[in-house]
Design an enzyme around this catalytic site. Structure first.
Site, PDB file in Angstrom:
ATOM      1  N   ASP A 193      31.469  25.871  15.627  1.00 47.99           N
ATOM      2  CA  ASP A 193      32.085  25.558  14.182  1.00 47.99           C
ATOM      3  C   ASP A 193      33.309  26.283  13.932  1.00 47.99           C
ATOM      4  O   ASP A 193      34.082  25.500  13.101  1.00 47.99           O
ATOM      5  CB  ASP A 193      30.927  26.042  13.058  1.00 47.99           C
ATOM      6  CG  ASP A 193      31.531  25.530  11.696  1.00 47.99           C
ATOM      7  OD1 ASP A 193      31.507  24.551  11.469  1.00 47.99           O
ATOM      8  OD2 ASP A 193      31.614  26.753  10.800  1.00 47.99           O
ATOM      9  N   MET A 274      31.456  25.013   4.405  1.00 50.13           N
ATOM     10  CA  MET A 274      32.426  24.366   3.800  1.00 50.13           C
ATOM     11  C   MET A 274      33.516  24.437   4.911  1.00 50.13           C
ATOM     12  O   MET A 274      34.892  23.611   4.510  1.00 50.13           O
ATOM     13  CB  MET A 274      32.947  25.184   2.428  1.00 50.13           C
ATOM     14  CG  MET A 274      32.137  25.255   1.287  1.00 50.13           C
ATOM     15  SD  MET A 274      31.593  23.422   0.809  1.00 50.13           S
ATOM     16  CE  MET A 274      33.340  22.876   0.282  1.00 50.13           C
ATOM     17  N   ARG A 275      33.620  24.975   5.985  1.00 58.17           N
ATOM     18  CA  ARG A 275      34.709  24.927   6.822  1.00 58.17           C
ATOM     19  C   ARG A 275      35.026  23.522   7.271  1.00 58.17           C
ATOM     20  O   ARG A 275      36.297  23.215   7.496  1.00 58.17           O
ATOM     21  CB  ARG A 275      34.285  25.655   8.180  1.00 58.17           C
ATOM     22  CG  ARG A 275      35.455  25.739   9.202  1.00 58.17           C
ATOM     23  CD  ARG A 275      35.200  26.983  10.176  1.00 58.17           C
ATOM     24  NE  ARG A 275      35.383  28.322   9.810  1.00 58.17           N
ATOM     25  CZ  ARG A 275      34.504  29.188   9.969  1.00 58.17           C
ATOM     26  NH1 ARG A 275      33.037  28.810  10.238  1.00 58.17           N
ATOM     27  NH2 ARG A 275      34.677  30.325   9.621  1.00 58.17           N
ATOM     28  N   ALA A 276      34.174  22.599   7.207  1.00 63.79           N
ATOM     29  CA  ALA A 276      34.499  21.308   7.886  1.00 63.79           C
ATOM     30  C   ALA A 276      35.121  20.597   6.941  1.00 63.79           C
ATOM     31  O   ALA A 276      36.239  20.070   7.126  1.00 63.79           O
ATOM     32  CB  ALA A 276      33.086  20.512   7.920  1.00 63.79           C
ATOM     33  N   VAL A 279      38.833  21.879   7.361  1.00 58.95           N
ATOM     34  CA  VAL A 279      39.522  21.554   8.570  1.00 58.95           C
ATOM     35  C   VAL A 279      39.790  19.800   8.357  1.00 58.95           C
ATOM     36  O   VAL A 279      40.863  19.668   8.832  1.00 58.95           O
ATOM     37  CB  VAL A 279      38.613  21.692   9.474  1.00 58.95           C
ATOM     38  CG1 VAL A 279      39.071  20.891  10.786  1.00 58.95           C
ATOM     39  CG2 VAL A 279      38.528  23.103   9.862  1.00 58.95           C
TER      40      VAL A 279
END
Length: 671
Positions: A193, A274-276, A279
């Protein structure tokens, strides 16, 4: 310095080139992980990208590559005054798999820190890579704690070095590129991730493309400089395009419609955290800049999803990577924003930003099924389960539902690779003592160092308050943590195990143990025995999902040559001790113990088992015997091995509390 292969001369690999170029345009995307088989130009493409990167202005003499326009106020070589500086090529720094923590983050001179009170810091690879490229080949083989340090620095843009209360911080912003061959083992989902994008690469099956690859490679090998000169114009144009896209990037507008599509897509595919979303937003913005636009379109969001989401949906080693593109198109269409420019091809029409010499159309690797985990793949061998003459072979059955298993561990204190199974002396863990350092000092034991120096202060002429410390006084802290082991499975696939419900339960148990081995950072191997012989189905490897795939296709039938399976395991362990002497083995034999075939099969199995007992191999026999009449042969086999027998039910984590203790006690007596 050797001439790198030109980036624009790479044949195919569109997704790979696009992922690298987007990170060159916007390093905030978070790097790229390149997954694929060997020989697919992964390393070639990364090294070629370095030659395209624009020159970097740096403060003259600064070991940390500070920008002269805005020098880092916390730079260990600072403070610097703003000025013109000098320009140099962007660096590409390679992190070797066997690198130490000090080589990665840098090291403090502990002796000078104690005696003189100064921060004498030797920069590591993170400092060298600042404002350049950090390339990690075979990142899946890197120790987990190094991967954590690496990804933390990439996320924060800074590296912190802490040694016994003395700390140094410096900037570390770089384009992170990792490559890996999934057959050699996976990264755990938490680390996957942290990479911004991932791309899958494979060799083309088209003859014309393969011919062109060979032709260009041979031409480059014959005359690297001449070959590079032929592509100089294309390289220059691509370099100029990167510079232009970087300049355009701050002016790209991410509208509410595109942002809603990003959020809806991440929610639809159930990615964690929430990283997706972040990104995807950065990637879509970089795609628009790369295409020369100032607005993010639906096609940018679609392409960003294909690059940023597949690896974030992999929650265990048996999940297949990939993305259901039909579901993606439906989600984008349902959440199309009114403020976006019209997309003539439609959100699922395959429209792409113009790529010029760069990559264009992404392709999903063959065989990816999106949502289908390996254990739910339809049974292999349908229609191919004919009875073999005299063998009684039956078609494979699916594995039962995996479960959380009791932890099995090797007795004693090892010194193997860091992991999560057995006790071991490691670089990380609780401090258990001190010793004189062997080589460079990495973990100072402060109390032991002071105790060693204290008796000599008068003879060393100490007059002030400071402690006079010499190198002979330094003590290295010894620490105890956990190691990964080699878990070698020896699975009975004979006719006595062939009842479908029973074999399904056995496969489910082995699958559960494989999942446990993945989580504990073990290497695994798989041996099966049936008929007249035993077979090494999977040599020891870090690829747990490869073992799961082989298990799924395992046929059953025939006699039960237990001795052959144990002798084959003995041969495998003998070779592995030579290859990796520090990694201790754990032998897991899955059988009902009913040895058949040949003269005196039970006695022969007993003698083969005692070979493992003599060598002190920790072992567990998973007793698969069922029915009202039980012979207890698996228990006898476990005693011959010097190990412990457990039933399938006892293997579950919520069953026998003393299981690990029993295994350790019996194995210790055998050693």
């Amino acid at each position: 310095m050797s001439t790198p292969f030109p980036f624009t001369a790479i044949v195919g690999q569109d997704d790979l080139r696009l992922g690298l170029l987007l990170n060159a345009v916007s390093p905030a995307v978070g790097g790229v992980l390149v997954r694929g088989e060997k020989g697919t130009a992964k390393s070639t493409a990364v090294r070629a990208l370095a030659a395209l990167m624009p020159e970097v202005p740096v403060v003259s003499g600064c070991r940390f590559s500070c920008d002269p326009a805005s020098p880092d106020p916390a730079c260990p070589d600072g403070p610097h005054e703003a000025g013109t500086g000098v320009s140099r090529d962007a660096r590409m720094v390679e992190l070797p798999v066997g690198a130490s923590e000090d080589r990665l983050v840098g090291a403090l001179d502990i002796e000078r820190a104690l005696a003189e009170g100064v921060k004498a810091f030797e920069p590591g690879l993170l400092a060298d890579a600042h404002r350049g490229i950090l390339y990690v080949d075979e990142v899946n083989l890197l120790h987990d704690h190094l991967v954590d340090l690496l990804l933390d620095a990439a996320a924060m843009g800074a590296s912190y070095v802490e040694r016994e209360g003395v700390s140094v911080r410096h900037a570390a912003r770089f384009l992170l590129v990792g490559t890996m061959n999934p057959e050699e083992g996976e990264l755990r989902p938490q680390l996957l991730d942290r990479f911004g994008l991932t791309v899958e690469v494979a060799a083309s099956r088209e003859t014309d493309l393969r011919v062109e690859v060979v032709r260009r490679r041979l031409a480059y090998d014959d005359d690297p400089a001449g070959f590079a000169a032929e592509w100089a114009a294309e390289e220059g144009a691509l370099r100029a395009r990167i510079v232009a896209a970087r300049a355009l990037l701050p002016g790209v507008r991410l509208g509410d419609g595109a942002l809603r599509q990003i959020a809806a897509t991440c929610a639809a595919f159930e990615v964690d955290g929430m990283r997706a979303d972040i990104v995807m937003a950065r990637t879509a913005t970089a795609l628009a800049a790369w295409a020369g636009r100032t607005d993010v379109l639906a096609e940018d969001v679609r392409q960003a999803a294909l690059l940023a989401l597949p690896h974030r949906r992999r929650r265990n080693p048996f999940d297949a990577p990939g993305l259901d593109e039909d579901k993606l198109d439906d989600t984008l269409e349902q959440n199309s924003g009114e403020d976006d420019d019209p997309d003539p091809d439609g959100p699922g029409g395959g429209g792409r930003p113009p790529q010029g010499d760069g990559p264009d159309t992404p392709t999903q690797p063959e065989g990816e099924a999106g949502d289908t985990p390996a254990q739910s793949v339809p049974e292999q061998g349908q229609g191919q389960g004919q009875q073999s003459s005299g063998s009684g072979e039956q078609q494979p059955v699916r594995a039962g539902e995996p479960f959380r298993t009791k932890m099995l561990s090797v007795p004693g204190l090892g010194e193997g690779a860091a992991g999560r199974r057995s006790r071991a002396r490691t670089e990380h863990g609780r401090t258990t003592g001190a010793r004189r350092p062997q080589g460079a000092l990495t973990k100072l034991h402060l109390a032991a160092t002071v105790q060693a120096a204290a008796p000599h202060q008068r003879t060393r002429g100490r007059t002030g308050r400071g402690l006079v410390v010499r190198r002979d006084d330094l003590r290295q802290a010894t620490r105890e943590g956990r190691e990964g082991n080699l878990v070698l499975f020896v699975v009975d696939a004979s006719g006595s195990m062939a009842a479908r419900q029973r074999m399904s339960a056995v496969k489910g148990a082995v699958l559960s143990l494989l999942l446990d081995a993945y989580q504990r950072r073990d290497k695994v191997g798989l041996i099966t025995f049936r008929g007249k012989d035993a077979e090494v189905v999977l040599p020891p490897t870090s690829s747990v999902d490869a073992a799961a795939a082989r298990l799924e296709m395992l046929p059953t039938g025939g006699r039960t040559p237990v001795a052959a399976g144990l002798l084959k395991a003995h041969d495998v362990l003998r070779v592995e001790r030579l290859r990796d002497p520090s990694r201790r083995p754990l032998l897991v034999v899955v059988t009902d113990g009913r040895a058949t075939g040949g003269p005196e099969p039970v006695a022969l199995a007993s003698r083969a088992a005692r070979l493992h007992e003599v060598e002190g191999t920790a072992s567990v026999v998973v007793d698969c015997e069922s029915g009202p009449v039980r012979l207890g042969l698996a228990g006898s086999l476990a005693r011959d091995l010097g190990g412990t027998a457990v039933t399938l039910d006892e293997l579950r984590a919520d069953s026998i509390a003393g299981l690990v203790k029993d295994v350790q006690g019996t194995s210790r007596r055998a050693a």
